[in-house]
Write a protein that holds these residues in place. Structure first.
Motif, mmCIF file in Angstrom:
data_model
loop_
_atom_site.group_PDB
_atom_site.id
_atom_site.type_symbol
_atom_site.label_atom_id
_atom_site.label_comp_id
_atom_site.label_asym_id
_atom_site.label_seq_id
_atom_site.Cartn_x
_atom_site.Cartn_y
_atom_site.Cartn_z
ATOM 1 N N TYR A 1 85.885 25.254 99.973
ATOM 2 C CA TYR A 1 85.346 23.895 100.044
ATOM 3 C C TYR A 1 84.605 23.469 98.779
ATOM 4 N N GLN A 2 84.409 24.396 97.857
ATOM 5 C CA GLN A 2 83.820 24.084 96.545
ATOM 6 C C GLN A 2 82.505 23.299 96.684
ATOM 7 N N LEU A 3 81.567 23.878 97.424
ATOM 8 C CA LEU A 3 80.259 23.263 97.622
ATOM 9 C C LEU A 3 79.232 23.971 96.746
ATOM 10 N N PRO A 4 78.509 23.247 95.895
ATOM 11 C CA PRO A 4 77.498 23.891 95.043
ATOM 12 C C PRO A 4 76.437 24.608 95.874
ATOM 13 N N PHE A 5 75.866 25.639 95.292
ATOM 14 C CA PHE A 5 74.750 26.345 95.921
ATOM 15 C C PHE A 5 73.449 25.584 95.712
ATOM 16 N N MET A 6 72.602 25.573 96.716
ATOM 17 C CA MET A 6 71.190 25.375 96.457
ATOM 18 C C MET A 6 70.689 26.709 95.913
ATOM 19 N N ILE A 7 70.091 26.688 94.733
ATOM 20 C CA ILE A 7 69.528 27.910 94.148
ATOM 21 C C ILE A 7 68.026 27.702 94.003
ATOM 22 N N GLY A 8 67.266 28.486 94.741
ATOM 23 C CA GLY A 8 65.826 28.286 94.816
ATOM 24 C C GLY A 8 65.012 29.402 94.197
ATOM 25 N N VAL A 9 63.717 29.109 94.048
ATOM 26 C CA VAL A 9 62.766 30.070 93.493
ATOM 27 C C VAL A 9 61.370 29.638 93.931
ATOM 28 N N ASP A 10 60.448 30.596 94.035
ATOM 29 C CA ASP A 10 59.038 30.291 94.312
ATOM 30 C C ASP A 10 58.305 30.180 92.983
ATOM 31 N N GLN A 11 58.185 28.983 92.466
ATOM 32 C CA GLN A 11 57.518 28.779 91.183
ATOM 33 C C GLN A 11 56.332 27.845 91.413
ATOM 34 N N GLU A 12 55.327 28.350 92.137
ATOM 35 C CA GLU A 12 54.159 27.553 92.503
ATOM 36 C C GLU A 12 53.199 27.385 91.334
ATOM 37 N N GLY A 13 52.992 28.490 90.596
ATOM 38 C CA GLY A 13 51.952 28.546 89.576
ATOM 39 C C GLY A 13 50.949 29.635 89.914
ATOM 40 N N GLY A 14 50.126 30.003 88.942
ATOM 41 C CA GLY A 14 49.144 31.055 89.175
ATOM 42 C C GLY A 14 49.815 32.396 89.391
ATOM 43 N N ASP A 15 49.425 33.090 90.463
ATOM 44 C CA ASP A 15 49.994 34.412 90.748
ATOM 45 C C ASP A 15 51.434 34.313 91.252
ATOM 46 N N ILE A 16 51.799 33.189 91.833
ATOM 47 C CA ILE A 16 53.154 33.035 92.373
ATOM 48 C C ILE A 16 54.004 32.329 91.317
ATOM 49 N N LEU A 17 54.450 33.117 90.362
ATOM 50 C CA LEU A 17 55.196 32.604 89.216
ATOM 51 C C LEU A 17 56.186 33.679 88.789
ATOM 52 N N ARG A 18 57.462 33.410 88.975
ATOM 53 C CA ARG A 18 58.474 34.408 88.650
ATOM 54 C C ARG A 18 58.674 34.481 87.138
ATOM 55 N N MET A 19 58.915 35.709 86.660
ATOM 56 C CA MET A 19 59.115 35.976 85.231
ATOM 57 C C MET A 19 57.936 35.418 84.412
ATOM 58 N N GLN A 20 56.733 35.791 84.844
ATOM 59 C CA GLN A 20 55.513 35.205 84.270
ATOM 60 C C GLN A 20 55.424 35.336 82.755
ATOM 61 N N GLU A 21 55.938 36.440 82.225
ATOM 62 C CA GLU A 21 55.778 36.695 80.788
ATOM 63 C C GLU A 21 56.673 35.805 79.932
ATOM 64 N N LYS A 22 57.636 35.099 80.549
ATOM 65 C CA LYS A 22 58.567 34.297 79.760
ATOM 66 C C LYS A 22 58.434 32.792 80.000
ATOM 67 N N VAL A 23 57.965 32.394 81.163
ATOM 68 C CA VAL A 23 57.835 30.959 81.454
ATOM 69 C C VAL A 23 56.473 30.451 80.992
ATOM 70 N N SER A 24 56.295 29.142 81.018
ATOM 71 C CA SER A 24 54.981 28.587 80.686
ATOM 72 C C SER A 24 53.961 29.006 81.748
ATOM 73 N N PRO A 25 52.696 29.160 81.351
ATOM 74 C CA PRO A 25 51.655 29.635 82.290
ATOM 75 C C PRO A 25 51.219 28.520 83.251
ATOM 76 N N ILE A 26 52.091 28.179 84.194
ATOM 77 C CA ILE A 26 51.789 27.132 85.170
ATOM 78 C C ILE A 26 50.512 27.510 85.932
ATOM 79 N N PRO A 27 49.486 26.652 85.920
ATOM 80 C CA PRO A 27 48.230 27.015 86.600
ATOM 81 C C PRO A 27 48.415 27.085 88.113
#
Length: 438
Positions: A145-171
């Motif tokens: 059916y060729q339906l795109p994926f929803m691709i999600g992540v928990d990128q809240e900021g502070g301690d809940i920040l994936r790949m913290q060493e590479k992304v901007s330091p979201i407060p």
């Protein structure tokens, strides 16, 4: 029997026992990815569509593309899908590794899984994540059916920040609640979304709308401020084509027990909850387009509404409160079903059945392949047995497909070469430093 015969018989028995023990040991220590291959060899033969079936579904997809309205497109898809394909679309799964693993590939190709969530374990660099998400979307593109994926992540900021060493330091939200204006909250959310978009994400499990003075994940204890700031996060995300997910309905700021570890209950009455904890969610529902955000439901219990079930498995909370009383019309998401607050007390098959029956539209199973299989199989079995009305499944998959038709109408592949320059850029870091007064 003479002595030589006894010795020979003893040697044969020893060899047979050793071979049996070796087989048992091999089965015991084989790697999970090998288990996927061995456990599902027959499943793949049974579930993978034939060439003729695939061709028919591709024709349906072409017909869908010719329809003019989203409603017509979704009705056509839902009426054409098998039970198993519908179940795959209402699940979002995680996996291990920095490339599509054999387990997640199996879930996509043979269980029709339609949505993915990533964690730090999947992320090494912005370019690698962009490549991974492009590869995942290519897998989706190969499905009938060729339906795109929803691709999600928990990128809240502070301690809940994936790949913290590479992304901007979201407060953290607490830090923003202390010093930022609503405009600055919007600016940070848009900045965050720009980085997520550059890596191929389209869904962010933020903002947190829980009311708390102490939780770093919360904007604070003022319900009105929490709503105003949360609304700016949702706007900033959506202005950069990222869908927000408000959490954790109906608000778990009062509990001190981590739902990842165990269950807990909030003892407040309905009037108290609806005047404070639920207020930010109520205002979001009243004031913001439901296409712009999902509502994630917590595993915490609220005896004022349901004395037995956690919110994520409660029809009283998801249907009577969230849908009927508050009027929410968008996608309802469970928190991860592998958390201790629920997996200590329910089987995965039961959780899948109960969550869907209670009103969830999208079920998160973020880690283990075996658990994902159980949730999937539990729902399929529940619908086949009549325990779950197929109309409930159709309602859920209609919401998911409607979101995809509106927000993800075509496949989007990001420029992998640009990800490292956009994510964690000096410009982004400067914006954050100015907000925090550093």
């Amino acid at each position: 029997m003479n002595k030589k015969q006894l010795v020979l018989l003893s040697a044969i028995i020893t060899i047979v026992l050793a071979l049996g023990a070796g087989t048992w040991l091999w089965k015991t220590v084989q790697k999970p990815e090998h288990k996927v291959a061995t456990q599902n060899a027959e499943t793949k033969k049974q579930e993978k569509p034939t060439k003729e079936e695939t061709k028919q579904k591709q024709v349906v997809r072409q017909e869908v593309n010719q329809l003019s309205t989203v409603d017509d497109k979704v009705k056509k898809l839902v009426s054409s899908m098998s039970l198993e394909e519908k179940v795959g679309q209402i699940m979002m799964v995680g996996f291990y590794g920095t490339e599509p693993s054999s387990s997640v590939t199996d879930m996509i190709e043979n269980k029709h899984i339609g949505n993915i969530i990533l964690f730090s374990r999947n992320m090494q660099s912005p370019k690698q994540v962009a490549t991974l998400n492009n590869d995942l979307q290519r897998l989706a593109q190969k499905q009938p059916y060729q339906l795109p994926f929803m691709i999600g992540v928990d990128q809240e900021g502070g301690d809940i920040l994936r790949m913290q060493e590479k992304v901007s330091p979201i407060p953290s939200q607490q830090a923003l609640g202390d010093v930022a204006t609503t405009q600055q909250v919007y600016d940070v959310a848009k900045l965050n979304a720009t980085e997520l978009q550059a890596m191929g994400f389209n869904t962010n499990f933020a903002p947190v709308l829980d009311i708390s003075d102490t939780d770093k994940r919360s904007f604070g204890s003022d319900p009105k401020k929490t709503y105003e700031y949360g609304k700016q996060v949702v706007k900033g995300l959506n202005d950069t084509n990222i869908t927000g997910v408000v959490k954790h309905f109906p608000g778990n700021g009062r509990t001190n027990v981590d739902p990842h570890k165990d269950t807990s209950a909030v003892g407040a009455n309905q009037q108290d909850l609806e005047g404070s904890d639920i207020y930010p969610f109520k205002q979001m529902i009243n004031e913001v387009d439901p296409d712009d955000f999902f509502v994630l439901v917590t595993h915490v219990k609220y005896p004022a509404y349901d004395a037995k079930k956690p919110a994520s498995l409660s029809p009283v909370i998801m249907q009577t409160l969230l849908r009927d009383k508050l009027g929410y019309k968008g996608i309802v998401v469970t928190d991860d079903l592998e958390m201790g607050a629920v997996n200590k007390y329910y089987t995965y098959k039961d959780m899948g059945r109960e969550a869907l029956a209670a009103g969830a539209d999208l079920l998160l199973v973020c880690h283990e392949y075996d658990h994902q299989l159980d949730v999937y199989n539990g729902i399929v079995e529940g619908v086949k047995s009549g325990e779950i009305p197929e109309s409930r499944l159709n309602e859920a998959v209609t919401r998911v497909l409607t979101h995809k038709m509106k927000k993800l109408p075509t496949f989007t592949f990001v420029d992998e070469s640009k990800a490292n320059d956009i994510v964690g850029s000096d410009e982004h870091k400067k914006v954050i430093e100015n907000i925090l007064g550093q």
